[in-house]
Design an enzyme around this catalytic site. Structure first.
Site, PDB file in Angstrom:
ATOM      1  N   GLU A 126      51.934  29.453  52.911  1.00 24.29           N
ATOM      2  CA  GLU A 126      51.483  28.664  53.771  1.00 24.29           C
ATOM      3  C   GLU A 126      51.933  29.250  55.130  1.00 24.29           C
ATOM      4  O   GLU A 126      53.209  29.041  55.232  1.00 24.29           O
ATOM      5  CB  GLU A 126      51.553  27.014  54.450  1.00 24.29           C
ATOM      6  CG  GLU A 126      51.764  26.171  55.357  1.00 24.29           C
ATOM      7  CD  GLU A 126      50.115  26.372  56.316  1.00 24.29           C
ATOM      8  OE1 GLU A 126      49.473  26.309  55.406  1.00 24.29           O
ATOM      9  OE2 GLU A 126      50.050  26.867  57.136  1.00 24.29           O
ATOM     10  N   THR A 173      44.294  27.401  58.653  1.00 27.06           N
ATOM     11  CA  THR A 173      44.252  27.719  56.709  1.00 27.06           C
ATOM     12  C   THR A 173      42.983  27.516  56.172  1.00 27.06           C
ATOM     13  O   THR A 173      42.518  28.062  55.447  1.00 27.06           O
ATOM     14  CB  THR A 173      44.807  25.527  56.267  1.00 27.06           C
ATOM     15  OG1 THR A 173      46.328  26.105  56.564  1.00 27.06           O
ATOM     16  CG2 THR A 173      44.584  25.902  54.819  1.00 27.06           C
ATOM     17  N   HIS A 190      55.420  24.560  56.931  1.00 26.77           N
ATOM     18  CA  HIS A 190      54.095  24.418  58.141  1.00 26.77           C
ATOM     19  C   HIS A 190      55.111  24.413  59.127  1.00 26.77           C
ATOM     20  O   HIS A 190      56.070  23.054  59.171  1.00 26.77           O
ATOM     21  CB  HIS A 190      53.410  23.598  57.546  1.00 26.77           C
ATOM     22  CG  HIS A 190      52.351  22.953  58.361  1.00 26.77           C
ATOM     23  ND1 HIS A 190      52.309  22.988  58.954  1.00 26.77           N
ATOM     24  CD2 HIS A 190      50.985  23.441  57.979  1.00 26.77           C
ATOM     25  CE1 HIS A 190      50.721  22.571  60.070  1.00 26.77           C
ATOM     26  NE2 HIS A 190      50.247  23.450  58.854  1.00 26.77           N
ATOM     27  N   ASP A 239      48.655  32.654  54.994  1.00 18.48           N
ATOM     28  CA  ASP A 239      47.123  31.982  55.428  1.00 18.48           C
ATOM     29  C   ASP A 239      46.923  32.620  57.166  1.00 18.48           C
ATOM     30  O   ASP A 239      46.252  32.794  57.431  1.00 18.48           O
ATOM     31  CB  ASP A 239      46.834  30.262  55.060  1.00 18.48           C
ATOM     32  CG  ASP A 239      47.854  29.604  56.244  1.00 18.48           C
ATOM     33  OD1 ASP A 239      48.908  30.420  56.555  1.00 18.48           O
ATOM     34  OD2 ASP A 239      47.262  28.297  56.136  1.00 18.48           O
ATOM     35  N   HIS A 240      48.323  32.476  57.346  1.00 21.08           N
ATOM     36  CA  HIS A 240      48.282  33.144  58.833  1.00 21.08           C
ATOM     37  C   HIS A 240      49.557  32.833  59.361  1.00 21.08           C
ATOM     38  O   HIS A 240      50.709  32.675  59.345  1.00 21.08           O
ATOM     39  CB  HIS A 240      48.008  31.841  60.096  1.00 21.08           C
ATOM     40  CG  HIS A 240      47.792  30.347  59.905  1.00 21.08           C
ATOM     41  ND1 HIS A 240      48.713  29.937  60.350  1.00 21.08           N
ATOM     42  CD2 HIS A 240      47.376  29.529  58.887  1.00 21.08           C
ATOM     43  CE1 HIS A 240      49.284  28.313  59.370  1.00 21.08           C
ATOM     44  NE2 HIS A 240      48.143  28.266  59.030  1.00 21.08           N
TER      45      HIS A 240
HETATM   46  C1  GP9 Z   1      47.086  20.819  55.427  1.00 17.60           C
HETATM   47  C2  GP9 Z   1      47.265  22.422  55.332  1.00 17.60           C
HETATM   48  C3  GP9 Z   1      47.811  22.716  56.297  1.00 17.60           C
HETATM   49  O1  GP9 Z   1      46.584  20.260  54.272  1.00 17.60           O
HETATM   50  O2  GP9 Z   1      46.314  22.852  54.811  1.00 17.60           O
HETATM   51  O3  GP9 Z   1      46.454  23.654  57.335  1.00 17.60           O
HETATM   52  P1  GP9 Z   1      46.574  24.003  58.956  1.00 17.60           P
HETATM   53  O4  GP9 Z   1      47.383  23.189  59.700  1.00 17.60           O
HETATM   54  O5  GP9 Z   1      47.945  25.155  58.908  1.00 17.60           O
HETATM   55  O6  GP9 Z   1      45.522  24.590  59.074  1.00 17.60           O
HETATM   56 MN    MN Z   2      47.372  26.989  57.123  1.00 18.57          MN
END
Ligand code: GP9
Ligand code: MN
Length: 726
Positions: A272, A316, A433, A494-495
């Protein structure tokens, strides 16, 4: 003497103004002025000046809130009763201010503008933003509402008296028309500076810069309605054109790597918000992510240092979509949230299952409906969706985003060990996150983070470090349990994790001068790691070619010895010799090893300079790349928006029947046990003499032994999620 004179002049002007406000026309002007000023304020303070770069653009930004605001506040002028006029004006002012403010908050997180789609899918998409933790508040935020309070007080204390003399209809209409005229003039002037602004629809920032937030939102609502129309009008022939394009652009497997991971289990670890900038980074003498660094440099790994995330607003979920389907996310909103409930996918779990007998599961410690995942995973062919509902997420075991990573990996074992091999398993981590806050007890006392001036950045490295430890513990388990040798692990970020708004504090950490930070610097930070770790791999090492998330599925398929030519996939194998090495971003920007295009400006990647005077041959090349990028995105959008895969039947592919899957915990346990019968089982559980391997798992997570509690930090799901969930 002179001073007194000017003070008295100001006093006189103030008086005249105060008298003017007592009339309806004056109150109307006041409403228009307040909203206009607040819009300017947002442009300058919160929207990074909208990248305005010419005096003409300054002029347009100054006039663009006025026309729309004049039109909006002209509507109450049609009311005769004074309570209605004043009431409606204030309600409009409040509604517009709330909308402006929500846009500001959204922009801080996404560096993008709120779209109608995002609003419509808010519940399924991003309930987390409601957490407060993820919402970044500014000290000046009250200014968006202060004026309303003041005006209400002035009305209550009769400093502004309500004028009972109503406007004639014709006069109200005149005000409305004047606003409309100004709006049209604004549009015409914008078109001079940026031809075909509306038809070509550059990025959202352009539209706001030229037209303002109100017109942008109206336009966006219109586009949204149009898209739903598009879906209804799609025809089976539409897929033929896409096939033709993909055949022309196909990049075949590289024989050196093809089939090297054939038959192995695949574990995808979604890191993440994890950026490439953390790899190999040392802070106060200590590596931030020593374990990930060791994987990155391992000879058993294929690692990529010019690998970019390509997500749009779906973050995500966009990353997941690209990895599972090798199609792009949508230009606006999240594909998962917007289309995922009835989309036909030809995704990795189904492809691997049908071509090579893989079982599948996703592990994630957040609610099952977040990002509309339950529906999407069913349609993608995931057999098991082990979500937050399966785990104990009470007390300190979770953050707002779900079970902490160390616990997620460990608590997944009872399910993982029951999967039939080969399996395709995905882990979505969450501890790293935004806002990157983790309990003190989870922080390594031996790791001292930065003192950058940004709490986001300082905390970011702390949660990076935690994530690294979680992955290391999981790898230790894989080795101890015996899974490791027969498994290929794909790890990717992911980003971005650090927003562009933190660039001032980030710059020194990446060796840049904050005052000279450019758009190219921001783009360079969109690199995320991709590590494909496969014990026994031949010719591993760090690869420098340019690619992105769209390319992962074809790369993995070829490593597993599965040809992907028959599928609708827009990426190309990262190891292929026939790759084009252009990374397309969702907003039509792009980057190659030599050049980058950012909002229409071309940069020389090697010298960090803008190219203002391209030679004819350079220009030709840029145009060719841009065309290719536009075409790739447009083709992908056609496939997704029109749901074209419902018309396409590649050889040996049976469309997934989503209605057959039941993800409830009870059914999942039953299903896993049934598939894991003694005489024909290929599970790890079977391998281990039909005993659990949980004892092979060592974690230092302090919450591990905590009793189950009554409360959880994981956010409750939004009510609208229930609509999508059955
Ligand atoms: C939530 C997680 C976060 O379940 O995958 O998503 P994001 O905020 O990074 O798009
Ligand atoms: Mn994410």
């Amino acid at each position: 003497m002179k001073k007194t004179f000017s003070i008295s002049r100001i006093g006189a002007a103030g008086k005249a103004l105060a008298t003017f406000v007592q009339s309806r026309a004056g109150f109307y002007a006041l409403m228009v002025a307040l909203l206009t000023i607040k819009s300017w304020f947002a442009y300058v303070v919160d929207f990074n000046h909208l990248h305005i770069n010419s005096p003409f653009q300054v002029f347009l930004a100054i006039i663009n809130p006025i026309g729309f605001t004049m039109v909006i506040f002209a509507l109450p002028l049609f009311f005769k009763r004074r309570q209605l006029f004043y009431g409606a004006s204030l309600i409009l002012q409040t509604a517009c201010s709330i909308f402006l403010y929500v846009t500001v908050v959204y922009f801080r997180e996404f560096t993008d503008f709120l779209t109608v789609n995002t609003i419509l899918n808010y519940g399924a998409a991003n309930q987390g933003a409601k957490a407060g933790g993820a919402v970044s508040l500014g000290g000046h935020d009250f200014l968006y509402f202060l004026d309303i309070v003041v005006v209400i007080l002035l009305l209550v204390f009769k400093k502004i008296r309500m004028d009972s003399l109503a406007f004639k209809k014709s006069r109200a209409f005149l005000y409305l028309s004047l606003g409309w005229l100004l709006l049209m003039a604004n549009l015409a002037l914008a078109d001079i500076d940026r031809p075909q602004l509306l038809t070509r629809q550059f990025d959202r920032e352009y539209l706001v810069k030229y037209l303002g937030i109100g017109p942008f939102t109206v336009l966006d609502a219109y586009n949204t309605a149009e898209t739903s129309q598009v879906r209804h009008s799609a025809k089976p022939e539409d897929i033929r054109q896409v096939r033709q394009y993909l055949n022309q652009n196909f990049a075949g497997a590289n024989p050196v790597y093809e089939g090297q991971a054939k038959g192995k289990n695949v574990i995808v670890i979604h890191l993440e918000s994890f950026q490439q900038l953390s790899i190999d980074r040392k802070i106060n003498g200590k590596e931030v992510t020593p374990f990930l660094n060791s994987l990155y440099h391992s000879k058993d790994s294929l690692s990529f240092d010019n690998f970019f995330h390509q997500v749009g607003q779906g973050k995500t979920s966009d990353a997941e979509n690209m990895l599972e389907t090798s199609t792009f996310g949508l230009p606006q909103g999240s594909l998962f949230a917007k289309l995922g409930s009835d989309q036909v996918f030809q995704a990795m779990p189904a492809i691997l299952n049908q071509r090579a007998g893989y079982s599948s599961a996703v592990f994630h410690g957040n609610n099952g409906s977040f990002w509309n995942r339950a529906n999407v995973y069913r349609s993608m062919g995931y057999q098991n969706w082990i979500s937050g509902e399966y785990f104990d997420v009470t007390g300190k075991k979770a953050t707002a985003w779900g079970l902490k990573d160390k616990l997620l990996f460990k608590d997944s074992v009872p399910y993982l060990e029951r999967l039939q091999q080969p399996f395709y398993a995905k882990y979505l981590t969450v501890s790293n996150h935004i806002p990157y806050e983790i309990d003190k007890q989870d922080q390594d006392p031996n790791f001292q983070t930065t003192n950058s001036g940004s709490k986001f950045i300082d905390n970011y490295f702390v949660t990076n470090h935690y994530l690294d430890q979680a992955v290391e513990e999981f790898f230790n388990y894989l080795k101890k349990s015996g899974l490791y040798d027969n498994t290929t692990v794909v790890l990717y970020g992911d980003h971005y994790g650090i927003n562009n708004s933190e660039s001032k504090e980030l710059a020194p950490l990446v060796g840049k001068n904050p005052r000279k930070w450019t758009d190219l610097d921001s783009l360079n930070q969109q690199r995320v790691p991709l590590i494909i770790h496969s014990p026994g791999l031949k010719n591993g090492g760090i690869q420098h070619n340019y690619g992105g998330e769209i390319d992962v599925a074809p790369t993995l398929e070829h490593l597993l010895g599965i040809s992907n030519k028959r599928y609708i996939q827009f990426g190309q194998d990262l190891l292929s010799k026939q790759r084009r090495n252009v990374v397309a971003f969702r907003n039509k920007d792009w980057i190659t090893a030599d050049y980058a295009s950012i909002s229409g400006t071309i940069w020389d990647v090697k010298t960090d300079q803008k190219i203002t005077d391209p030679t004819a041959s350079q220009q030709k090349r840029f145009d060719a790349i841009q065309n290719e990028v536009n075409q790739q995105l447009a083709m992908s959008d056609a496939v997704n928006q029109k749901n074209l895969l419902r018309f396409y039947h590649p050889e040996g592919f049976t469309q997934v029947d989503a209605s057959k899957v039941d993800y409830s915990k009870q059914h999942t346990i039953k299903r896993l046990k049934k598939g894991d019968q003694k005489d024909h089982s290929h599970s790890l559980f079977q391998q281990n003499g039909r005993k659990t391997t949980i004892n092979d798992y060592q974690t230092d997570a302090p919450e591990e032994k905590d009793q189950q509690g009554q409360t959880t930090r994981v956010l409750p799901r939004g009510s609208d999620d229930l609509i999508n969930d059955d």
